[in-house]
Design an enzyme around this catalytic site. Structure first.
Site, PDB file in Angstrom:
ATOM      1  N   HIS A   1       0.866  -1.186   0.000  1.00 19.51           N
ATOM      2  CA  HIS A   1       0.000   0.000   0.000  1.00 19.51           C
ATOM      3  C   HIS A   1       0.904   1.238   0.000  1.00 19.51           C
ATOM      4  O   HIS A   1       1.982   1.221   0.605  1.00 19.51           O
ATOM      5  CB  HIS A   1      -0.850   0.076   1.281  1.00 19.51           C
ATOM      6  CG  HIS A   1      -2.156  -0.652   1.241  1.00 19.51           C
ATOM      7  ND1 HIS A   1      -2.692  -1.278   2.343  1.00 19.51           N
ATOM      8  CD2 HIS A   1      -3.057  -0.828   0.239  1.00 19.51           C
ATOM      9  CE1 HIS A   1      -3.858  -1.809   2.034  1.00 19.51           C
ATOM     10  NE2 HIS A   1      -4.111  -1.554   0.766  1.00 19.51           N
TER      11      HIS A   1
ATOM     12  N   CYS B   1      -2.577   2.857   9.081  1.00 17.15           N
ATOM     13  CA  CYS B   1      -3.582   1.882   8.635  1.00 17.15           C
ATOM     14  C   CYS B   1      -4.833   1.914   9.511  1.00 17.15           C
ATOM     15  O   CYS B   1      -5.924   1.604   9.043  1.00 17.15           O
ATOM     16  CB  CYS B   1      -3.017   0.464   8.701  1.00 17.15           C
ATOM     17  SG  CYS B   1      -1.641   0.168   7.607  1.00 17.15           S
TER      18      CYS B   1
HETATM   19  N1  ARG Z   1      -4.195  -7.102   6.550  1.00 17.96           N
HETATM   20  C1  ARG Z   1      -4.557  -5.889   5.891  1.00 17.96           C
HETATM   21  C2  ARG Z   1      -4.486  -6.081   4.391  1.00 17.96           C
HETATM   22  O1  ARG Z   1      -3.581  -6.730   3.935  1.00 17.96           O
HETATM   23  C3  ARG Z   1      -3.664  -4.776   6.309  1.00 17.96           C
HETATM   24  C4  ARG Z   1      -4.088  -3.449   5.770  1.00 17.96           C
HETATM   25  C5  ARG Z   1      -3.176  -2.351   6.176  1.00 17.96           C
HETATM   26  N2  ARG Z   1      -3.745  -1.104   5.876  1.00 17.96           N
HETATM   27  C6  ARG Z   1      -3.109  -0.076   5.295  1.00 17.96           C
HETATM   28  N3  ARG Z   1      -3.736   1.056   5.189  1.00 17.96           N
HETATM   29  N4  ARG Z   1      -1.912  -0.227   4.795  1.00 17.96           N
HETATM   30  O2  ARG Z   1      -5.335  -5.602   3.650  1.00 17.96           O
END
Ligand code: ARG
Length: 277
Positions: A176, A270
């Protein structure tokens, strides 16, 4: 001796968070998730609550989204939408395990009277979109390569009426945008160049010549996954090196312990969506 005096000014923020009552690592959709590693839910809730309290103590307003059983990643509230100028561009998750989270976010925004724009392209909200209000008149930075798809960048630009700069993420550990780049105030960012394609690194260097540059240790400690109000930078305690770099240029680092949520592949940012009027 001349010391440079950076005047950093905090601005009050409105955030949205979701308690990790139902947090677990039951599937693996990013390289940080290990379904065999135990998660301490009680400790997760404690650490998350400290994060929430920290934001409130800094003077910010925190709204809460009701967590839902069966949606273990719902704690990562940043992924549910992207809000700029009072308009909400909804999320459409890549993985079916998280798909139902989008409706929960939508219901929240609609119940609060926000203008909601439903997406037709895959995108994971603030996970892959960042907003820098005073950069070039108001700039949206957008990641693609792992989760959010490129057509969503154009859709976000039409929905929100702000220029969107597409950046290609190339390292699956930094799946991300918000684990590799963050706004540290209204005009500047911090980022880890290695997470981006060579061309995207060039674009970032052109747009943000004064950016703080993070290194390997910073990004691996989830230091870039931070939330700043322009002065106070809330970040993962493990990212001590990044905290020092930010302090050297006048920011006030506020370290928090989020060891459990790292097991899901996330940290401070996150867990926090920003509601921008
Ligand atoms: N386990 C989640 C996923 O893989 C983690 C998300 C993390 N969120 C972020 N904004 N980077 O989607």
């Amino acid at each position: 001796m001349v010391t440079v005096n950076h005047q950093r000014v905090p601005r009050k923020r409105t955030y949205l968070m979701c308690s990790p009552e139902h947090f677990a690592v039951e599937y693996a959709i990013n390289p940080w998730m290990d379904v065999t590693a135990p998660v301490d839910t009680e400790l997760t809730v404690k650490q998350w609550d400290r994060l929430r309290e920290t934001l409130v103590q800094l003077g910010h307003e925190v709204h809460l989204l009701t967590p839902e059983r069966g949606l273990p990643d719902m704690v990562y509230a940043a992924n549910g939408a992207f809000v700029v100028d009072g308009a909400v561009y909804g999320a459409q998750f890549k993985h079916e395990q998280r798909a139902a989270e989008a409706a929960a976010h939508r219901a929240f925004y609609e119940s609060q009277g926000w203008r909601f724009i439903a997406p037709s392209e895959t995108n994971e909200g603030e996970g892959d979109f960042a907003y820098v209000p005073e950069a070039h008149g108001g700039l949206i930075l957008a990641g693609h390569g792992f989760r959010t798809e490129l057509p969503a960048h154009a859709e976000a630009q039409e929905a929100l009426g702000r220029p969107v700069v597409s950046l290609r993420l190339v390292d699956p550990r930094f799946y991300h945008l918000d684990v590799a780049l963050a706004a540290i105030d209204d005009a500047n960012i911090v980022y880890f160049p290695g997470a981006f394609s060579a061309a995207s690194q060039k674009v970032l260097a052109q747009l943000f010549p004064d950016a703080v540059i993070a290194d390997d240790a910073d990004v691996m400690a989830f230091g870039l996954n931070l939330v700043s109000d322009g002065l106070n930078v809330v970040l993962n305690r493990e990212a001590a090196g990044l905290a020092e770099k930010l302090e050297a240029v006048g920011y006030h680092p506020v370290p928090v312990e989020l060891s459990e949520l790292k097991k899901g592949g996330g940290s401070v940012k996150c867990c926090i969506a920003e509601l921008r009027h």
